[in-house]
Write a protein that holds these residues in place. Structure first.
Motif, PDB file in Angstrom:
ATOM      1  N   ILE A 311       0.842  -1.201   0.000  1.00  0.00           N
ATOM      2  CA  ILE A 311       0.000   0.000   0.000  1.00  0.00           C
ATOM      3  C   ILE A 311       0.879   1.254   0.000  1.00  0.00           C
ATOM      4  CG2 ILE A 311      -1.626   1.359   1.381  1.00  0.00           C
ATOM      5  CD1 ILE A 311      -3.014  -0.924   0.029  1.00  0.00           C
ATOM      6  N   HIS A 312       1.922   1.229   0.785  1.00  0.00           N
ATOM      7  CA  HIS A 312       2.842   2.371   0.842  1.00  0.00           C
ATOM      8  C   HIS A 312       3.482   2.620  -0.523  1.00  0.00           C
ATOM      9  CE1 HIS A 312       5.643   5.266   2.462  1.00  0.00           C
ATOM     10  NE2 HIS A 312       6.675   4.555   2.009  1.00  0.00           N
ATOM     11  N   ARG A 313       3.855   1.546  -1.225  1.00  0.00           N
ATOM     12  CA  ARG A 313       4.457   1.699  -2.544  1.00  0.00           C
ATOM     13  C   ARG A 313       3.446   2.259  -3.547  1.00  0.00           C
ATOM     14  NH1 ARG A 313       7.413   2.519  -4.854  1.00  0.00           N
ATOM     15  NH2 ARG A 313       8.131   0.941  -6.314  1.00  0.00           N
ATOM     16  N   LEU A 314       2.187   1.810  -3.459  1.00  0.00           N
ATOM     17  CA  LEU A 314       1.149   2.337  -4.352  1.00  0.00           C
ATOM     18  C   LEU A 314       0.925   3.833  -4.103  1.00  0.00           C
ATOM     19  CD1 LEU A 314      -1.421  -0.604  -4.171  1.00  0.00           C
ATOM     20  CD2 LEU A 314      -0.193   0.130  -6.225  1.00  0.00           C
ATOM     21  N   GLN A 315       0.978   4.217  -2.833  1.00  0.00           N
ATOM     22  CA  GLN A 315       0.827   5.637  -2.493  1.00  0.00           C
ATOM     23  C   GLN A 315       1.999   6.460  -3.016  1.00  0.00           C
ATOM     24  OE1 GLN A 315       0.404   5.072   1.735  1.00  0.00           O
ATOM     25  NE2 GLN A 315      -1.845   5.227   1.669  1.00  0.00           N
ATOM     26  N   GLU A 316       3.194   5.885  -2.950  1.00  0.00           N
ATOM     27  CA  GLU A 316       4.372   6.580  -3.464  1.00  0.00           C
ATOM     28  C   GLU A 316       4.273   6.808  -4.974  1.00  0.00           C
ATOM     29  OE1 GLU A 316       8.109   5.339  -0.561  1.00  0.00           O
ATOM     30  OE2 GLU A 316       7.699   4.151  -2.355  1.00  0.00           O
ATOM     31  N   GLU A 317       3.711   5.829  -5.678  1.00  0.00           N
ATOM     32  CA  GLU A 317       3.618   5.916  -7.138  1.00  0.00           C
ATOM     33  C   GLU A 317       2.361   6.649  -7.590  1.00  0.00           C
ATOM     34  OE1 GLU A 317       5.139   3.483  -9.764  1.00  0.00           O
ATOM     35  OE2 GLU A 317       6.785   2.837  -8.478  1.00  0.00           O
ATOM     36  N   HIS A 318       1.478   7.012  -6.628  1.00  0.00           N
ATOM     37  CA  HIS A 318       0.250   7.749  -6.941  1.00  0.00           C
ATOM     38  C   HIS A 318      -0.594   7.020  -7.995  1.00  0.00           C
ATOM     39  CE1 HIS A 318       1.758  11.103  -4.595  1.00  0.00           C
ATOM     40  NE2 HIS A 318       2.886  11.068  -5.290  1.00  0.00           N
ATOM     41  N   CYS A 319      -0.765   5.719  -7.795  1.00  0.00           N
ATOM     42  CA  CYS A 319      -1.610   4.953  -8.723  1.00  0.00           C
ATOM     43  C   CYS A 319      -2.650   4.165  -7.934  1.00  0.00           C
ATOM     44  CB  CYS A 319      -0.764   3.997  -9.572  1.00  0.00           C
ATOM     45  SG  CYS A 319       0.186   2.784  -8.634  1.00  0.00           S
ATOM     46  N   SER A 320      -3.671   3.733  -8.613  1.00  0.00           N
ATOM     47  CA  SER A 320      -4.732   2.876  -8.072  1.00  0.00           C
ATOM     48  C   SER A 320      -5.796   3.607  -7.252  1.00  0.00           C
ATOM     49  CB  SER A 320      -4.162   1.715  -7.242  1.00  0.00           C
ATOM     50  OG  SER A 320      -3.368   0.885  -8.059  1.00  0.00           O
ATOM     51  N   LEU A 410       4.696  -1.589 -11.010  1.00  0.00           N
ATOM     52  CA  LEU A 410       4.282  -1.975  -9.661  1.00  0.00           C
ATOM     53  C   LEU A 410       2.969  -2.759  -9.694  1.00  0.00           C
ATOM     54  CD1 LEU A 410       4.588  -1.889  -6.598  1.00  0.00           C
ATOM     55  CD2 LEU A 410       3.472   0.363  -6.608  1.00  0.00           C
ATOM     56  N   GLN A 411       2.002  -2.296 -10.473  1.00  0.00           N
ATOM     57  CA  GLN A 411       0.722  -2.993 -10.556  1.00  0.00           C
ATOM     58  C   GLN A 411       0.894  -4.403 -11.123  1.00  0.00           C
ATOM     59  OE1 GLN A 411      -1.097   0.070 -12.932  1.00  0.00           O
ATOM     60  NE2 GLN A 411      -2.368   0.808 -11.230  1.00  0.00           N
ATOM     61  N   ALA A 412       1.723  -4.524 -12.169  1.00  0.00           N
ATOM     62  CA  ALA A 412       1.998  -5.846 -12.741  1.00  0.00           C
ATOM     63  C   ALA A 412       2.686  -6.744 -11.715  1.00  0.00           C
ATOM     64  CB  ALA A 412       2.864  -5.703 -13.990  1.00  0.00           C
ATOM     65  N   SER A 413       3.579  -6.169 -10.908  1.00  0.00           N
ATOM     66  CA  SER A 413       4.292  -6.935  -9.889  1.00  0.00           C
ATOM     67  C   SER A 413       3.327  -7.445  -8.812  1.00  0.00           C
ATOM     68  CB  SER A 413       5.385  -6.085  -9.240  1.00  0.00           C
ATOM     69  OG  SER A 413       6.361  -5.712 -10.188  1.00  0.00           O
TER      70      SER A 413
END
Length: 577
Positions: A311-320, A410-413
């Motif tokens: 979740i932290h990584r998704l927030q960093e990348e500003h996606c989802s 990141l999403q693919a990962s």
């Protein structure tokens, strides 16, 4: 007393203190007299004892059924012969109409692989088998499409099938194996009063449930919303194969539905794992290609370390488009729709309060469907033959083929991590479709180093997992049961990883981990290599899941009671299999 002596009702007066028989009327003498003229006092006292038990109101004596009533104040027991009424009601119950549908699992795949002459032989085999089955049980049947038969009978016949535990399913599977045919049968059976159209619709719903649970089983349900369905069979791994045509059709149906709503909210199950998170990330992207108001909802108060990192990584990348449950609750309106991924049980959803805000739900899952299914589901994409929800969602994205929003690295990962979790790094429940999806995700930038960082264990978790593994004991030569310490609590991830560790060992066919959860209830994590249906056992414990991966939560019982109950059910299941 004169009136009581003439009544065609058994009347017995007891002594208030000793409870011995003080007096009885001639009707009692008529019923309980033996050949020598003596009263069978033992049987009479047994009948009287029924009246003192609050949960019993009937007694049976000499093939007669009596309704028993006790006047405690006057110490008088009355019993009425209700045999005629009982038989009449019983006949009425047995004459209730039953409609059934038989579907031949994997028939479509057979048509593609066999020559016309071979298909003709298969059809002859099917017709003869069903005809013999119908003749044995006295069922009227008609064949519809080549892979479907419609049954019409009454409850007395259905009750016989239930008593036989639908052994016809096992018999058909054995006959098919002799002919090298990968065919099994699924039954949808419904019964009830009156409306035949409703019973027919319910039979179709039951058949659909049998198929999405993996086929090779029967689902029986009365036409009454308060009654739960009964399941039979399901003793083999999922046999119903999904097709690319169905996936493409589902992609179109979901896309068309999302175009009619104002907002889309995607949720996984409670205590997200990587498959739930990965499939939620994928469905949020899928929805975002159709509308801007698409959100992934998570519970910031309940996250395991790997999910928190993701979740932290998704927030960093500003996606989802991430939203906490509290924030999402404020945004839902009557034109919003909920997408449930990696679960189809209301009791397992991320937030029941959040779920109840929606009138429309879409379900995307790879676990077998059960009774606790959303009644407001407008679209259902359940494929129990898939390795993971992440696999299903990735295929939907592939067929969508939208150029506006594509999966980033990141999403693919995360989708790849979900597949890796549920397949144990591509060693369990994989098909050619799984590898096709993995290839697509790799092409979209899936990064093994990123996945490893996200899914890595910390040292304290490793110690807890090792502690559980050391408590393993054999139930049979190939089945392991692990019981955690009664005074120690474990989270779901720890119990799951302990189960995964043991199931990978040589010679082990199934493992069950029972432990006290951090939330107070008793949790069970179950794994199988495919020869033992752990999902069926977990359903009996109040849970569910997949043929080879399942779980349950038990409340209001001690750890030792759950272990004892589970061990008994495992032994019964092993004996049946």
């Amino acid at each position: 007393m004169l009136l009581l002596e003439k009544m065609p009702v058994g009347v017995v007066k007891l002594h208030a203190g000793s409870q011995s028989i003080e007096w009885y009327n001639p009707y009692v003498s008529l019923i309980f007299s033996e050949e020598n003229g003596e009263i069978d006092l033992k049987k009479l006292k047994e009948l009287i004892s029924v009246a003192s038990e609050p949960d019993k109101t009937y007694a049976v004596f000499r093939d007669k059924r009596f309704a028993v009533n006790f006047d405690e104040e006057n110490q008088i027991c009355y019993f009425f012969d209700v045999s005629s009424e009982y038989l009449a009601v019983n006949r009425l119950m047995e004459s209730r109409p039953v409609i059934g549908i038989i579907s031949v699992d994997n028939y479509d795949a057979l048509e593609d692989a066999f020559a016309d002459s071979q298909i003709s032989q298969v059809n002859t085999f099917l017709a003869q088998f069903v005809a013999a089955f119908a003749d044995e049980y006295g069922i009227y049947y008609r064949r519809g499409p080549m892979d479907r038969f419609y049954l019409f009978t009454d409850y007395s016949v259905l009750n016989q099938l239930i008593q036989d535990k639908f052994s016809i399913i096992d018999k058909f599977r054995d006959e098919s194996k002799k002919l090298d045919l990968p065919l099994t049968l699924s039954f949808g059976m419904a019964f009830g009063k009156g409306n035949h159209e409703q019973i027919g619709q319910l039979a179709l719903q039951n058949l659909n449930m049998a198929e999405v649970r993996g086929g090779d089983q029967a689902v029986v349900k009365e036409n009454d919303e308060s009654v739960s369905p009964i399941f039979f069979g399901g003793g083999t791994a999922s046999s119903v194969k999904r097709t690319r045509t169905r996936t493409r059709a589902m992609m179109t149906a979901v896309s068309d539905k999302l175009k009619t709503v104002s907002q889309v909210f995607v949720v996984g199950h409670k205590n997200l794992d990587m498959d739930a998170l990965g499939s939620a990330v994928g469905m949020q992207l899928f929805a975002q290609n159709i509308m801007n108001n698409a959100y992934l909802v998570y519970d910031e108060k309940e996250m395991y370390p790997d999910i928190a990192r993701a979740i932290h990584r998704l927030q960093e990348e500003h996606c989802s488009n991430l939203l906490s449950v509290d924030d999402a609750l404020k945004m839902v309106d009557h034109t919003s729709i909920l997408i449930m991924v990696d679960h189809s049980k209301i009791g397992l959803t991320l937030s029941k309060e959040f779920y109840e805000r929606f009138s429309q739900v879409i379900v995307v899952d790879h676990h077998r469907r059960d009774a606790d299914f959303p009644k407001n589901a407008v679209l259902t994409y359940i494929e129990s033959g898939a390795s993971s929800a992440s696999e299903l969602v990735t295929e939907l994205i592939q067929f969508q083929n939208d150029k506006h929003h594509k999966l980033n690295r990141l999403q693919a990962s995360l989708l790849m991590a979900g597949i890796m979790l549920d397949t144990k790094n591509f060693t369990s429940s994989v098909t050619s479709r799984t590898f096709d999806v993995a290839s697509y995700l790799r092409a979209r930038g899936s990064d093994n180093a990123e996945i490893k960082r996200l899914m890595s264990n910390d040292f304290s978790e490793f110690k807890s997992v090792s502690e559980l593994v050391l408590k393993a004991r054999n139930i049979t030569e190939h089945v392991i049961l692990i019981s955690g310490s009664p005074d120690k609590e474990y989270d779901s991830a720890t119990a799951s990883k302990a189960a995964d560790t043991v199931i990978d060992m040589s010679g082990i066919e199934a493992v069950f981990v029972v432990s006290r959860h951090v939330k107070g209830y008793i949790s069970i994590s179950a794994r199988s290599k495919g020869n033992i249906n752990v999902q069926k056992i977990m359903e009996e414990m109040g849970g569910g899941g997949h043929f080879s991966l399942a779980a349950a939560q038990v409340r209001e019982k001690s750890l030792s009671e759950v272990v004892e109950d589970l061990e008994r059910k495992i032994q019964v299941e092993l004996a049946e299999e």
